[in-house]
Motif scaffolding. Structure first.
Motif, PDB file in Angstrom:
ATOM      1  N   TRP A  43       0.858  -1.184   0.000  1.00 26.50           N
ATOM      2  CA  TRP A  43       0.000   0.000   0.000  1.00 26.50           C
ATOM      3  C   TRP A  43       0.890   1.229   0.000  1.00 26.50           C
ATOM      4  O   TRP A  43       1.908   1.297   0.699  1.00 26.50           O
ATOM      5  CB  TRP A  43      -0.914   0.005   1.229  1.00 26.50           C
ATOM      6  CG  TRP A  43      -1.989  -1.060   1.151  1.00 26.50           C
ATOM      7  CD1 TRP A  43      -2.192  -1.973   0.170  1.00 26.50           C
ATOM      8  CD2 TRP A  43      -2.989  -1.309   2.144  1.00 26.50           C
ATOM      9  NE1 TRP A  43      -3.262  -2.772   0.437  1.00 26.50           N
ATOM     10  CE2 TRP A  43      -3.786  -2.398   1.656  1.00 26.50           C
ATOM     11  CE3 TRP A  43      -3.316  -0.749   3.369  1.00 26.50           C
ATOM     12  CZ2 TRP A  43      -4.869  -2.903   2.367  1.00 26.50           C
ATOM     13  CZ3 TRP A  43      -4.392  -1.249   4.071  1.00 26.50           C
ATOM     14  CH2 TRP A  43      -5.180  -2.319   3.573  1.00 26.50           C
ATOM     15  N   PHE A  51       0.525  -6.588   2.193  1.00 18.60           N
ATOM     16  CA  PHE A  51      -0.824  -6.897   2.627  1.00 18.60           C
ATOM     17  C   PHE A  51      -1.345  -8.057   1.786  1.00 18.60           C
ATOM     18  O   PHE A  51      -1.346  -7.993   0.555  1.00 18.60           O
ATOM     19  CB  PHE A  51      -1.731  -5.669   2.466  1.00 18.60           C
ATOM     20  CG  PHE A  51      -1.362  -4.532   3.379  1.00 18.60           C
ATOM     21  CD1 PHE A  51      -2.009  -4.372   4.601  1.00 18.60           C
ATOM     22  CD2 PHE A  51      -0.340  -3.650   3.045  1.00 18.60           C
ATOM     23  CE1 PHE A  51      -1.661  -3.338   5.448  1.00 18.60           C
ATOM     24  CE2 PHE A  51       0.003  -2.612   3.888  1.00 18.60           C
ATOM     25  CZ  PHE A  51      -0.651  -2.449   5.095  1.00 18.60           C
ATOM     26  N   THR A  53      -4.567 -10.633   1.152  1.00 21.53           N
ATOM     27  CA  THR A  53      -5.997 -10.850   1.360  1.00 21.53           C
ATOM     28  C   THR A  53      -6.316 -12.273   0.946  1.00 21.53           C
ATOM     29  O   THR A  53      -5.977 -12.701  -0.180  1.00 21.53           O
ATOM     30  CB  THR A  53      -6.823  -9.851   0.527  1.00 21.53           C
ATOM     31  OG1 THR A  53      -6.455  -8.522   0.914  1.00 21.53           O
ATOM     32  CG2 THR A  53      -8.308 -10.054   0.755  1.00 21.53           C
ATOM     33  N   GLN A  87      -3.008 -10.349  11.505  1.00 28.52           N
ATOM     34  CA  GLN A  87      -4.246  -9.978  10.819  1.00 28.52           C
ATOM     35  C   GLN A  87      -4.507  -8.477  10.965  1.00 28.52           C
ATOM     36  O   GLN A  87      -4.456  -7.921  12.060  1.00 28.52           O
ATOM     37  CB  GLN A  87      -5.436 -10.778  11.340  1.00 28.52           C
ATOM     38  CG  GLN A  87      -6.687 -10.590  10.480  1.00 28.52           C
ATOM     39  CD  GLN A  87      -7.715 -11.699  10.682  1.00 28.52           C
ATOM     40  OE1 GLN A  87      -7.521 -12.586  11.527  1.00 28.52           O
ATOM     41  NE2 GLN A  87      -8.770 -11.670   9.880  1.00 28.52           N
ATOM     42  N   TYR A  88      -4.801  -7.863   9.812  1.00 25.63           N
ATOM     43  CA  TYR A  88      -4.995  -6.414   9.770  1.00 25.63           C
ATOM     44  C   TYR A  88      -6.478  -6.050   9.773  1.00 25.63           C
ATOM     45  O   TYR A  88      -6.905  -5.067  10.373  1.00 25.63           O
ATOM     46  CB  TYR A  88      -4.309  -5.870   8.511  1.00 25.63           C
ATOM     47  CG  TYR A  88      -4.435  -4.373   8.311  1.00 25.63           C
ATOM     48  CD1 TYR A  88      -3.695  -3.490   9.082  1.00 25.63           C
ATOM     49  CD2 TYR A  88      -5.288  -3.857   7.337  1.00 25.63           C
ATOM     50  CE1 TYR A  88      -3.801  -2.119   8.901  1.00 25.63           C
ATOM     51  CE2 TYR A  88      -5.405  -2.482   7.144  1.00 25.63           C
ATOM     52  CZ  TYR A  88      -4.666  -1.612   7.916  1.00 25.63           C
ATOM     53  OH  TYR A  88      -4.766  -0.264   7.732  1.00 25.63           O
ATOM     54  N   SER A  89      -7.313  -6.877   9.090  1.00 26.59           N
ATOM     55  CA  SER A  89      -8.746  -6.613   9.055  1.00 26.59           C
ATOM     56  C   SER A  89      -9.482  -7.925   8.863  1.00 26.59           C
ATOM     57  O   SER A  89      -8.908  -8.928   8.440  1.00 26.59           O
ATOM     58  CB  SER A  89      -9.094  -5.637   7.912  1.00 26.59           C
ATOM     59  OG  SER A  89      -8.834  -6.235   6.646  1.00 26.59           O
ATOM     60  N   GLY A  90     -10.765  -7.938   9.168  1.00 25.13           N
ATOM     61  CA  GLY A  90     -11.583  -9.143   9.038  1.00 25.13           C
ATOM     62  C   GLY A  90     -12.250  -9.484  10.342  1.00 25.13           C
ATOM     63  O   GLY A  90     -11.766  -9.127  11.429  1.00 25.13           O
ATOM     64  N   GLN A  91     -13.391 -10.246  10.240  1.00 25.10           N
ATOM     65  CA  GLN A  91     -14.138 -10.604  11.439  1.00 25.10           C
ATOM     66  C   GLN A  91     -13.438 -11.696  12.233  1.00 25.10           C
ATOM     67  O   GLN A  91     -13.440 -11.715  13.456  1.00 25.10           O
ATOM     68  CB  GLN A  91     -15.558 -11.061  11.044  1.00 25.10           C
ATOM     69  CG  GLN A  91     -16.376  -9.964  10.394  1.00 25.10           C
ATOM     70  CD  GLN A  91     -16.627  -8.809  11.350  1.00 25.10           C
ATOM     71  OE1 GLN A  91     -16.829  -9.014  12.558  1.00 25.10           O
ATOM     72  NE2 GLN A  91     -16.601  -7.596  10.816  1.00 25.10           N
ATOM     73  N   GLY A  96      -9.988 -12.194   5.552  1.00 26.58           N
ATOM     74  CA  GLY A  96      -9.506 -10.869   5.900  1.00 26.58           C
ATOM     75  C   GLY A  96      -8.218 -10.537   5.203  1.00 26.58           C
ATOM     76  O   GLY A  96      -7.858 -11.126   4.181  1.00 26.58           O
ATOM     77  N   THR A  97      -7.548  -9.533   5.765  1.00 27.69           N
ATOM     78  CA  THR A  97      -6.272  -9.080   5.219  1.00 27.69           C
ATOM     79  C   THR A  97      -5.232  -9.164   6.328  1.00 27.69           C
ATOM     80  O   THR A  97      -5.464  -8.741   7.464  1.00 27.69           O
ATOM     81  CB  THR A  97      -6.383  -7.633   4.699  1.00 27.69           C
ATOM     82  OG1 THR A  97      -7.350  -7.579   3.649  1.00 27.69           O
ATOM     83  CG2 THR A  97      -5.048  -7.130   4.186  1.00 27.69           C
ATOM     84  N   TRP A  98      -4.060  -9.713   5.967  1.00 25.28           N
ATOM     85  CA  TRP A  98      -2.940  -9.839   6.883  1.00 25.28           C
ATOM     86  C   TRP A  98      -1.783  -8.998   6.370  1.00 25.28           C
ATOM     87  O   TRP A  98      -1.651  -8.776   5.146  1.00 25.28           O
ATOM     88  CB  TRP A  98      -2.496 -11.304   6.989  1.00 25.28           C
ATOM     89  CG  TRP A  98      -3.453 -12.183   7.741  1.00 25.28           C
ATOM     90  CD1 TRP A  98      -3.296 -12.618   9.028  1.00 25.28           C
ATOM     91  CD2 TRP A  98      -4.672 -12.753   7.253  1.00 25.28           C
ATOM     92  NE1 TRP A  98      -4.345 -13.423   9.391  1.00 25.28           N
ATOM     93  CE2 TRP A  98      -5.213 -13.531   8.314  1.00 25.28           C
ATOM     94  CE3 TRP A  98      -5.361 -12.691   6.045  1.00 25.28           C
ATOM     95  CZ2 TRP A  98      -6.410 -14.220   8.205  1.00 25.28           C
ATOM     96  CZ3 TRP A  98      -6.548 -13.382   5.937  1.00 25.28           C
ATOM     97  CH2 TRP A  98      -7.077 -14.128   7.009  1.00 25.28           C
ATOM     98  N   ARG A  99      -0.958  -8.531   7.263  1.00 26.79           N
ATOM     99  CA  ARG A  99       0.184  -7.732   6.833  1.00 26.79           C
ATOM    100  C   ARG A  99       1.442  -8.204   7.543  1.00 26.79           C
ATOM    101  O   ARG A  99       1.394  -8.740   8.646  1.00 26.79           O
ATOM    102  CB  ARG A  99      -0.033  -6.254   7.092  1.00 26.79           C
ATOM    103  CG  ARG A  99      -0.075  -5.864   8.576  1.00 26.79           C
ATOM    104  CD  ARG A  99      -0.232  -4.361   8.730  1.00 26.79           C
ATOM    105  NE  ARG A  99      -0.284  -3.963  10.144  1.00 26.79           N
ATOM    106  CZ  ARG A  99      -0.397  -2.709  10.561  1.00 26.79           C
ATOM    107  NH1 ARG A  99      -0.483  -1.729   9.670  1.00 26.79           N
ATOM    108  NH2 ARG A  99      -0.408  -2.436  11.853  1.00 26.79           N
TER     109      ARG A  99
END
Length: 559
Positions: A43, A51, A53, A87-91, A96-99
């Motif tokens: 990004w 990142f 996904t 994990q960066y985002s997701g339930q 989700g997205t990992w970084r």
């Protein structure tokens, strides 16, 4: 353990097909519901991070990313890898997205393959990301500021400043000032440029040309940072203050004759925190209003001077019965628009002609016509012409009578007539006909013409002898005179008429025309036939400059 292997160093043909046709998400062979890679890339805002996904039926437990220079042949070793993903985002861990941080020796663009494993033991190895990792220096402006943030009439110039930083993804925590780097600043409908100093600082200034501005800045390409990613700043919204405006006008209505020019003068002012002050160099325009009261056309324009004063010259070429004066123009950033009602009437040129004659009986016979040329003109409801007279033809004009103009054609270039015969109030005067115009038709007047006729009289009239015998001659005495000013003078060469009324009759009969000598004395003789009354009057052959006289009488007894 279920396992599906994707070659990390795919062939160039396979990569090309993937990039142009669009890769399908990678998942485990011989099973459904295993890990699926959606994509992996860096990004712009975090150049030293990757990142990833992905999703799976079971929680994803392990991710490893491998990097290959995009121009490296298939089979070359990887340039580096990372597996320190969080994990960066997701339930939850199923999607989700990992970084993870990326540490590579060289800047550039890299192909990315990803190994995925979920809690069920399903794995994907060497899944090729549809996106490359742009492992490049990122150049940003983290502190773009504008002052004043709300510019007004007294503070129009906006100063834009900031710092340009270059962040190498190999050293993400040590951004450095970018020296001698050009910066492009978007100012709404324009732009300005600046160049950074050694500390990365830059400053530029501009004057807004609109009320609302989206301000942003962006570093430009520089040889000092080849291949760098230059990030524009988020847009900052600026809004100017439009100060109230007022102005005066020497008149709010002009009635111009066709082909002439009128003048409006005044002064414009603007209200600021320092109070009302002169408004220089602003537009003052006259607009004709159309349907809905909106400006339809411009009938005149000028600009205020350094003290806010203006002189507006208005031509008669564009009549605007309903109009407005306007100070300023729409969307000016620092001042409002002020208006004043106005009316510009144009009286179109008219042409009048007339002929007049003074009759023997002191009546004036007049005939004439009026017309206009411009098709935009119209006749008033009841147009009239006034006949005027003056002693010298220059001043002291008096109205004698008003004549209606008969409208038969109601078209341009078509004369409409007027006529009348009436008793004049003065037998020696200059006469003219004046068309009584209105705001749409100009008044027009004929040249004065001198019409005069002198009053006449016969004094000392006597028929002799009296009595007289039948068949004897009767002679007449008396003097024919005319009045010049206040003086009666003899009229020579006149031909007064002789009439006779027999005794017992009520009717006079014409007998003959007498003559007059140079002293105006009557010359003539008749033969006595019967008793009766003789009368003399100057009422035949009076010429162009004399009026009829009243008859005088004398009775003669014939024996």
């Amino acid at each position: 353990m279920r396992r599906s292997t994707f070659l990390a160093a795919a062939t160039a043909t396979a990569l090309s097909a993937t990039l142009f046709a669009g890769p399908s998400p990678a998942q485990a062979d011989s099973a459904t519901g295993g890990p699926v890679l959606v994509g992996a890339d860096g990004w712009y805002s975090q150049p030293g991070m990757l990142f990833v996904t992905a999703h799976s039926d079971s929680p994803i437990t392990h991710i490893t990313a491998h990097f290959y220079p995009v121009d490296a042949p298939a089979g070359d070793p990887e340039a580096g890898s990372t597996e320190d993903f969080t994990q960066y985002s997701g339930q939850d861990a199923t999607s989700g997205t990992w970084r993870a941080p990326v540490h590579l020796a060289d800047l550039g663009d890299y192909r990315v393959t990803v190994d995925l494993q979920d809690a069920s033991g399903a794995t994907v190895t060497g899944a090729l990301s549809p996106y490359d990792l742009q492992y490049r220096t990122i150049v940003t402006i983290p502190d773009l500021t504008a002052a004043p943030s709300v510019p007004d009439y007294l503070h129009q110039q906006v100063s834009v400043s900031g710092t340009v930083l270059a962040e190498d993804p190999r050293h993400p925590d040590a951004p450095t000032p970018a020296d001698d780097l050009p910066v492009d600043i978007e100012t709404g409908r324009g732009r300005v440029t600046a160049t950074t100093a050694a500390d990365g600082r830059f400053t530029a200034a501009f004057v807004p040309t609109q009320t609302s501005i989206d301000l942003s800045g962006a570093p430009e390409t520089s040889s000092a940072y080849p291949g760098a990613i230059n990030l524009a700043t988020p847009k900052q919204h600026l809004h100017t203050v439009q100060a109230p405006v007022r102005f005066t006008a020497s008149t709010h209505a002009l009635n111009l004759k066709q082909g002439t020019t009128g003048t409006v003068t005044g002064r414009a002012e603007i209200q600021t925190s320092a109070g009302w002050q002169p408004l220089p160099h602003t537009t003052i325009a006259l607009f004709g209003l159309g349907a809905g009261g909106l400006p339809d056309f411009q009938a005149g324009q000028t600009t205020t001077d350094s003290q806010g004063a203006y002189t507006l010259h208005v031509s008669s070429g564009n009549p605007a019965p309903t109009a407005e004066l306007m100070a300023g123009t729409a969307y000016m950033p620092f001042q409002q628009v002020a208006t004043e009602p106005f009316s510009l009437h144009v009286a179109y040129t008219t042409h009048i002609e007339t002929s007049a004659a003074l009759n023997d009986d002191s009546t004036l016979k007049v005939f004439g016509s009026v017309y206009y040329e411009d098709a935009r003109a119209t006749w008033p409801t009841k147009p009239t012409v006034t006949l005027q007279y003056s002693k010298d033809g220059k001043s002291g004009w008096k109205n004698a009578t008003t004549l209606p103009v008969k409208i038969l054609h109601n078209k341009p270039q078509q004369p409409e007539t007027f006529a009348r015969t009436f008793t004049t109030p003065d037998n020696n005067a200059y006469w003219r006909a004046r068309f009584n115009g209105n705001p749409d038709l100009a008044t027009s007047t004929t040249k004065p013409v001198h019409l005069y006729r002198y009053a006449t009289r016969i004094t000392g009239f006597h028929a002799s002898p009296d009595p007289v015998r039948t068949s004897q001659p009767i002679s007449f005495t008396g003097t024919l005179q005319y009045k010049d000013g206040t003086t009666w003078k003899p009229l020579s060469g006149g031909s007064p008429a002789l009439y006779f009324r027999p005794r017992g009759s009520t009717t006079y009969h014409f007998v003959a025309d007498l003559d007059t000598d140079k002293h105006g004395h009557l010359i003539g003789m008749v033969t006595a036939k019967q008793d009766g009354t003789w009368a003399v009057a100057f009422n035949r052959q009076t010429g162009n400059h004399y009026l009829k006289s009243a008859p005088v009488t004398d009775y003669v007894d014939v024996r």
